[in-house]
Design a protein around this motif. Structure first.
Motif, mmCIF file in Angstrom:
data_model
loop_
_atom_site.group_PDB
_atom_site.id
_atom_site.type_symbol
_atom_site.label_atom_id
_atom_site.label_comp_id
_atom_site.label_asym_id
_atom_site.label_seq_id
_atom_site.Cartn_x
_atom_site.Cartn_y
_atom_site.Cartn_z
ATOM 1 N N ASP A 157 4.738 10.419 -5.655
ATOM 2 C CA ASP A 157 5.389 9.257 -6.267
ATOM 3 C C ASP A 157 6.145 8.390 -5.260
ATOM 4 O O ASP A 157 6.825 7.440 -5.648
ATOM 5 N N LEU A 203 -4.014 -0.594 2.652
ATOM 6 C CA LEU A 203 -4.799 -1.206 1.577
ATOM 7 C C LEU A 203 -5.289 -2.589 1.997
ATOM 8 O O LEU A 203 -6.450 -2.950 1.795
ATOM 9 N N MET A 251 5.630 -5.665 -2.739
ATOM 10 C CA MET A 251 5.158 -6.874 -3.417
ATOM 11 C C MET A 251 6.128 -8.033 -3.274
ATOM 12 O O MET A 251 7.342 -7.834 -3.144
ATOM 13 N N VAL A 280 4.528 6.648 -3.192
ATOM 14 C CA VAL A 280 3.605 5.529 -2.938
ATOM 15 C C VAL A 280 3.903 4.378 -3.892
ATOM 16 O O VAL A 280 4.004 4.568 -5.094
ATOM 17 N N SER A 281 4.054 3.220 -3.325
ATOM 18 C CA SER A 281 4.163 2.013 -4.152
ATOM 19 C C SER A 281 3.665 0.843 -3.309
ATOM 20 O O SER A 281 3.427 0.982 -2.108
ATOM 21 N N LEU A 282 3.511 -0.264 -3.978
ATOM 22 C CA LEU A 282 2.993 -1.449 -3.296
ATOM 23 C C LEU A 282 4.166 -2.373 -2.961
ATOM 24 O O LEU A 282 4.975 -2.675 -3.834
ATOM 25 N N ILE A 333 -5.815 4.355 -3.211
ATOM 26 C CA ILE A 333 -4.787 4.858 -4.147
ATOM 27 C C ILE A 333 -4.930 6.367 -4.322
ATOM 28 O O ILE A 333 -3.948 7.109 -4.255
ATOM 29 N N PHE A 354 1.210 2.184 2.913
ATOM 30 C CA PHE A 354 0.171 2.052 1.891
ATOM 31 C C PHE A 354 -0.256 0.593 1.758
ATOM 32 O O PHE A 354 -1.455 0.274 1.715
#
Lengths: 464, 345
Positions: free
Chosen positions: B199, B128, B205, B201-203, B190, B124
């Motif tokens: 759930d 993105l 970071m 999916v996350s970024l 998104i 993801f």
């Protein structure tokens, strides 16, 4: 202030100090009726409402007791709790259990001669077929529930205990409180404060009207000393230690139990809102204002302040119901997701379908309850009813679309499960915006918002 | 909803330098300074003190161009604070996309159910980043190609000295387009990913910022708007655009016009024929040249684009309207024939 009133206030103060916490409770309040010569020292009275709370709980219990062969008997019992006023009705819920003993076992021990039907919303319920009034809807559901095994009809997906319970909470408790006691009963000449509620009573018109509104909310009198989890746990009979405020070893179903919308307020508050204490505090402050008038008619300024408290209660109470509808719309969405997975893998969908029906019943009941507040929901009501429909979308794509002249359900339409999931998403958005919700439990788009949050919002205009 | 208060404004101004999700985060500025210093000392054979003096030169940071950058930064924060909350948001796009997919595929998808959450998160974050980079290329190219848009994008190119704050020298109209671009790209990504992977999916970071953007920013993204012509090896510039390549994009020289529209990846410029390598010892003049008389005045920065835009629309639509009203000339031979038919003498 009379000597007797001083003693009552002193006793109340001592009770508060010696209680488990220093928070204020709803009552006792002194008697302020001018010329009262009786022996009562506490003017607080909402026993009728507490009785209706246990009638509602018991009715819900009965709605799930059909076994397919006892329809007439079950229906008769349900009607006794809904429309009857007979003596000797046992409290079916809440009942004592080993570590949670309740004080009363019969409705009459709280208040005699009470029913639910006489207090049910008399307007038309648009969310149910055939333009029935509130009590017609409940009696229709009682009739159907009596024939359904365990209160569940697999052909329509209707879970009657949930439908009856959630709608009755709105059609009786919410309607009576916000459309009667906190509305027309606040008028200057309606149940004035300088007269007893009725001949010989030890409480004034305004005192009792206000208490009745409080009784329908369903909060224990010591709710301010409880956090959301504790208040919620009382309804689940989890901890007698926090429920038994007067430490007599038993839970008084009149003053120490959490019921109905107070329970849902506490449920929402576990997610960070403060509905329970906001509503309770407004009731308490309003009651103090009435008591402070010492049996005199309320001035315009006092009534204006009281109406302000009533508005706070109404707004927050409506939000509590909308929060519950929001939560169950999210549950229905998740149930549909599970059903889809099971169906695609060829598994047994019975349990998942049962859970779907239960959650849908709760959603529908709360949505219909919003209509019972006595105000026109306008476009929000129309959209809400269209998104939910008259019944849950069934595995074959059908859905209850009406009731024929014989009282049988008409199933029709061909809606995709996926499309119905979109309806739930739209419903959550509608409710969140229309009622400014903040607890938003089971938010089906929470993952989207969390990701957007993590990306951060920028007002800056970084160029390339 | 953003409220226009002094406290909010100060928070947003300060946030540009304190938030690791922003290009001007102090850490990124610091790393850019260090990279520039090392580059100047090692490759430019400058003495450290001399290099520092050049990087912090008063004639750069106090130039008319830089002062205009600061003014635009401050003014835009006020303007955008009122405008952005009223624009189409990421959430609206994401929910729309998420809902649409339920209808299109009848329910919720569960793609790669056995894939670990870290792999989905990495995918993801990468998608993105790449899609956002492509969208930036496309919008940037349109800003140059469409005269109406160029009228507003010129504000950014009117900078005659480059410093990291030049990145915010943007006309509010262009800023609105950027916000919409971000809402569209991020909302779509998104919506699609959450629909497909739920759930998981996350970024990914680092310090609260997209990991790829963090790396890009930490490795000297702020030097794109600087006068330090840091080049990469030629092979690396084929993949990643160097600061020197972006400086070429700002060059006044017509030879460099419409080159290197990309932000991070060079592939878009290479794919669409707008790629240009950096040049050794390149010395560039920046800005729009003598065509713009006073490039750093507030009139030029805020009002002139509207005037030019209206002029452009006027030319397009009024001419077309006039053409429609004017009867076409009758060809001579047909005129003669008409005369004969109607016996006109």
């Amino acid at each position: 202030m009379t000597l007797k009133n001083c003693l009552v206030l002193a006793a109340a103060g001592l009770l508060a100090i010696s209680g488990p916490a220093l928070a204020e409770s709803y009552g006792p309040f002194p008697v302020t009726v001018k010329g009262y010569g009786g022996d009562k020292s506490d003017s607080t009275s909402y026993t009728g409402q507490a009785a209706r709370q246990v009638l509602h709980n018991s009715l819900k219990k009965l709605a799930g007791m059909g076994d397919g062969s006892n329809a007439a008997e079950i229906k008769s019992q349900m009607m006794a709790y809904y429309a009857g006023k007979e003596e000797g009705r046992a409290i079916l819920d809440p009942k004592s259990k080993d570590d949670f003993v309740v004080l009363q076992t019969e409705v009459d021990q709280i208040s005699k001669g009470k029913d639910l039907k006489g207090k049910t919303y008399k307007g038309v319920v648009n969310g149910w077929p055939r333009k029935m009034t509130g009590s017609e809807v409940i009696e229709f559901m009682i009739d159907k529930a009596a024939t359904a095994k365990g209160g569940f009809d697999p052909l329509t997906g209707y879970d009657y205990p949930q439908l009856i319970s959630k709608f009755a909470m709105g059609a009786v408790f919410y309607n009576q409180a916000v459309d009667n006691y906190l509305d027309e009963k606040l008028a200057a000449n309606n149940k004035p404060n300088n007269k007893p509620y009725s001949e010989g009573k030890h409480y004034t018109g305004k005192e009792h009207s206000w208490d009745e509104g409080f009784g329908y909310f369903g909060a224990p009198a010591h709710a301010l000393s409880l956090d959301a989890k504790q208040a919620y746990g009382i309804a689940k009979k989890k901890d007698i230690g926090v429920a038994d405020y007067n430490k007599d070893g038993k839970v008084d179903l009149y003053r120490e139990m959490t019921y109905a919308h107070a329970y849902y307020a506490a449920d929402a508050d576990k997610s960070g809102t403060n509905y329970l204490h906001t509503i309770f505090r407004a009731f308490l402050d309003g009651r103090k204002l009435i008591t402070a008038a010492e049996g005199e008619a309320l001035s315009d300024a006092q009534r204006a302040q009281l109406i302000g408290y009533a508005d706070t209660i109404k707004t927050n109470w409506e939000q509590v119901i909308a929060e519950a509808a929001f939560k169950y719309a999210g549950s229905v969405y998740k149930d549909l997701e599970k059903l889809q997975t099971i169906v695609e893998s060829g598994g047994d969908a019975n349990d998942a379908f049962r859970a779907y029906g239960k959650h849908w019943g709760e959603l529908k009941g709360f949505a219909m309850a919003l209509e019972a507040g006595g105000k026109d929901l306008g476009e929000v009501g129309v959209r809400m009813n269209r998104l939910i429909g008259y019944g849950p979308v069934l595995l074959g794509g059908g859905q209850v679309i009406g009731i024929d002249a014989s009282g049988d359900y008409v199933i029709g339409g061909n809606q995709d499960m996926g499309n119905y999931m979109v309806h739930m998403l739209k419903l959550q958005k509608l409710l969140a915006e229309a009622y400014s919700l903040s607890a938003r439990k089971n938010d089906a788009t929470a993952e989207l918002e969390n990701l957007i949050e993590s990306l951060g919002e920028s007002l800056a205009t970084e160029n390339d | 909803m953003f409220e226009l208060t002094a406290q909010n404004l100060l928070a947003d101004w300060a946030g540009q330098f304190l938030d690791p999700r922003k290009r001007l985060f102090w850490g990124y500025l610091g790393s850019a300074f260090l990279i520039a210093l090392i580059w100047m000392v090692l490759l430019g054979r400058e003495r450290p003190v001399s290099a520092c003096r050049k990087l912090l030169a008063r004639d750069l940071w106090c130039s008319a161009s830089a002062r205009a950058d600061y003014a635009v930064f401050l003014i835009n924060t006020i303007l955008m604070g009122s405008i952005v909350p009223r624009l189409l948001g990421h959430a609206a796009v994401a929910v729309f996309c998420f809902s649409l997919l339920h209808d299109l595929f009848d329910g919720r998808a569960s793609l790669l159910p056995d894939a670990p959450a870290w792999a989905i998160a990495a995918g993801f974050t990468l998608v993105l980043f790449v899609v956002d980079d492509l969208a930036r290329y496309v919008v940037h190219r349109l800003m140059h190609a469409v005269p109406l848009l160029w009228a507003f994008h010129k504000v950014h190119h009117s900078a005659t000295r480059l410093n990291p704050l030049t990145v915010l020298r943007t006309h509010p109209v262009e800023g609105i387009l950027f916000v919409l671009r971000g809402a569209l790209v991020q909302g779509l990504c998104i919506g699609i990913f959450v629909y497909g992977f739920g759930d998981r999916v996350s970024l990914v970071m680092v310090l609260g910022a997209n990991a790829f953007k963090f790396v890009f920013n930490a490795l000297g993204a702020n030097l794109r708007h600087s006068e330090v012509p840091i080049r990469y090896w030629s092979w690396l510039e084929n993949f990643l655009l160097s600061p020197a390549q972006h400086q070429i994009h700002h060059s006044e020289n017509p030879r460099h016009h419409d080159r290197n529209f990309g932000v991070v990846l060079a592939c878009w410029d290479r794919l669409f024929g707008t790629y240009c390598h950096s040049e050794p010892n390149q010395e560039l003049r920046y800005g729009l040249g003598p065509a713009v008389a006073d490039p750093h005045s507030l009139y030029t920065l805020y009002l002139l684009p509207f005037r030019e835009g209206v002029g452009f629309l006027h030319r397009i639509f009024i001419r077309r309207w006039r053409r429609q009203l004017t009867p076409p000339l009758v060809p001579t031979d047909q005129y003669q024939s008409n005369r004969a038919i109607y016996e006109i003498d």
